[in-house]
Design a protein around this motif. Structure first.
Motif, PDB file in Angstrom:
ATOM      1  N   TYR A 157      86.725 -33.161 -12.143  1.00  0.00           N
ATOM      2  CA  TYR A 157      85.563 -33.479 -11.308  1.00  0.00           C
ATOM      3  C   TYR A 157      85.042 -34.890 -11.587  1.00  0.00           C
ATOM      4  O   TYR A 157      84.498 -35.542 -10.695  1.00  0.00           O
ATOM      5  CB  TYR A 157      84.465 -32.437 -11.502  1.00  0.00           C
ATOM      6  CG  TYR A 157      84.715 -31.204 -10.684  1.00  0.00           C
ATOM      7  CD1 TYR A 157      84.290 -31.121  -9.363  1.00  0.00           C
ATOM      8  CD2 TYR A 157      85.421 -30.119 -11.212  1.00  0.00           C
ATOM      9  CE1 TYR A 157      84.547 -30.001  -8.588  1.00  0.00           C
ATOM     10  CE2 TYR A 157      85.686 -28.995 -10.446  1.00  0.00           C
ATOM     11  CZ  TYR A 157      85.242 -28.940  -9.131  1.00  0.00           C
ATOM     12  OH  TYR A 157      85.517 -27.831  -8.365  1.00  0.00           O
ATOM     13  N   SER A 160      87.078 -37.065  -9.431  1.00  0.00           N
ATOM     14  CA  SER A 160      87.294 -36.538  -8.079  1.00  0.00           C
ATOM     15  C   SER A 160      86.937 -37.524  -6.975  1.00  0.00           C
ATOM     16  O   SER A 160      87.397 -37.375  -5.845  1.00  0.00           O
ATOM     17  CB  SER A 160      86.494 -35.244  -7.887  1.00  0.00           C
ATOM     18  OG  SER A 160      85.109 -35.482  -8.072  1.00  0.00           O
ATOM     19  N   THR A 185      79.985 -39.705 -10.231  1.00  0.00           N
ATOM     20  CA  THR A 185      79.908 -38.243 -10.360  1.00  0.00           C
ATOM     21  C   THR A 185      78.973 -37.804 -11.473  1.00  0.00           C
ATOM     22  O   THR A 185      78.757 -36.596 -11.655  1.00  0.00           O
ATOM     23  CB  THR A 185      81.300 -37.642 -10.619  1.00  0.00           C
ATOM     24  OG1 THR A 185      81.881 -38.250 -11.784  1.00  0.00           O
ATOM     25  CG2 THR A 185      82.228 -37.852  -9.427  1.00  0.00           C
ATOM     26  N   LYS A 189      78.683 -33.461 -10.751  1.00  0.00           N
ATOM     27  CA  LYS A 189      79.885 -32.640 -10.930  1.00  0.00           C
ATOM     28  C   LYS A 189      79.608 -31.162 -10.684  1.00  0.00           C
ATOM     29  O   LYS A 189      80.391 -30.477 -10.020  1.00  0.00           O
ATOM     30  CB  LYS A 189      80.480 -32.876 -12.328  1.00  0.00           C
ATOM     31  CG  LYS A 189      81.070 -34.271 -12.514  1.00  0.00           C
ATOM     32  CD  LYS A 189      81.757 -34.429 -13.836  1.00  0.00           C
ATOM     33  CE  LYS A 189      80.793 -34.589 -14.977  1.00  0.00           C
ATOM     34  NZ  LYS A 189      80.006 -35.840 -14.907  1.00  0.00           N
ATOM     35  N   PHE A 193      81.127 -28.848  -7.731  1.00  0.00           N
ATOM     36  CA  PHE A 193      81.811 -27.600  -8.082  1.00  0.00           C
ATOM     37  C   PHE A 193      81.244 -26.427  -7.280  1.00  0.00           C
ATOM     38  O   PHE A 193      81.990 -25.609  -6.719  1.00  0.00           O
ATOM     39  CB  PHE A 193      81.664 -27.334  -9.578  1.00  0.00           C
ATOM     40  CG  PHE A 193      82.138 -25.971 -10.013  1.00  0.00           C
ATOM     41  CD1 PHE A 193      83.489 -25.687 -10.109  1.00  0.00           C
ATOM     42  CD2 PHE A 193      81.221 -24.970 -10.320  1.00  0.00           C
ATOM     43  CE1 PHE A 193      83.930 -24.428 -10.498  1.00  0.00           C
ATOM     44  CE2 PHE A 193      81.648 -23.714 -10.712  1.00  0.00           C
ATOM     45  CZ  PHE A 193      83.010 -23.436 -10.806  1.00  0.00           C
TER      46      PHE A 193
END
Length: 279
Positions: A157, A160, A185, A189, A193
């Protein structure tokens, strides 16, 4: 200046700290993000449904080629194996670049641009960076995963946004895109998610289709080149039942999340993220 005056000055004007406005994330409305993404599924010169069918068709052809090559690798030797392996790797690299091109298409749709079928190939001019970024990112995530599963997930993440950065700004270097993603991020994160977790219903159906193919359908296929090719075709068609809706919906939502998370923020309170960058 005596000590009392110094204390008074220090309280009113504390020492400068490193600018952290980049690290002051806000709570994003994932429900609104998904609603906007759904509303865009029928927009554009080529709407996301048709573009996804086009994308899945190309992917199906690549997977069919890869399945055929993989079968021939198992039954061949010498230089034949090397040549077939090269074809298999080449197919995988083309798939990576097409995936980046799909992100470019999604960003265009979010900007309300008319996106023709050719926009799926927008990442090929910087294909080398896409491939190198995928390799470097994969290595980093693997190294974090060697510590434990959770650090590996957090690392995934953390990086990502790297490919999205590259798609939005192809002039970036690979490490620039990765380092930028680490900062972007920070604080988001867990939110990302949870956004992706909200698609779990569709993903469970996709997993069930995979299990159906692996444990039922594949047992009826002949152990031959034609069987391998037919299996790839059947699996591709079955997967498309879910993917034709999930792929544009999920990718548009992820790209919109990226846009909001990386947009300049004004007077937004900080938001705690348990998946911080202390890892």
């Amino acid at each position: 200046m005596n000590f009392v005056h110094f204390l008074h000055f220090a309280v009113r004007f504390p020492p400068f700290r490193q600018e952290r406005s980049f690290f002051m994330p806000m709570q994003l409305d994932t429900g609104a993000i998904k609603t906007e993404s759904r509303s865009l599924l029928r927009t554009g010169e080529v709407n996301p449904f048709r573009m996804t069918l086009f994308y899945l068709l190309i992917t199906l052809v690549l997977d069919t080629i890869n399945s055929g090559v993989s079968y021939m690798i198992d039954s061949a030797g010498g230089f034949t194996v090397l040549s077939f392996s090269f074809v298999s790797i080449l197919v995988g690299l083309v798939a990576l670049v097409l995936n980046a091109g799909y992100y470019c298409y999604c960003f265009g749709i979010l900007r309300r641009e008319e996106m023709p079928y050719e926009s799926l190939f927008d990442a090929f001019p910087f294909a080398g960076k896409v491939i190198l970024l995928s390799i470097v990112e994969g290595v980093f995530i693997f190294l974090w995963s060697m510590l434990f599963v959770i650090p590996g997930i957090i690392a995934a993440y953390r990086y990502s946004f790297a490919m999205l950065n590259l798609c939005e700004n192809p002039e970036l270097g690979v490490m620039e895109a990765l380092n930028l993603s680490k900062r972007q991020t920070n604080g988001y994160k867990m939110q990302l998610f949870l956004l992706q977790l909200s698609f779990i219903g569709y993903q469970i159906i996709a997993v069930l289709i995979t299990l159906l193919y692996q444990y039922v359908i594949i047992s009826y296929l002949p152990d031959s080149l034609s069987g391998a090719v037919l299996g790839a075709l059947i699996y591709g068609v079955l997967s498309a039942v879910v993917a034709v809706y999930l792929t544009p919906y999920l990718n548009l939502s992820t790209c919109r999340f990226y846009q909001l998370a990386t947009a300049p923020q004004v007077n937004e309170p900080p938001h705690f993220d348990s998946w911080n960058d202390n890892f």
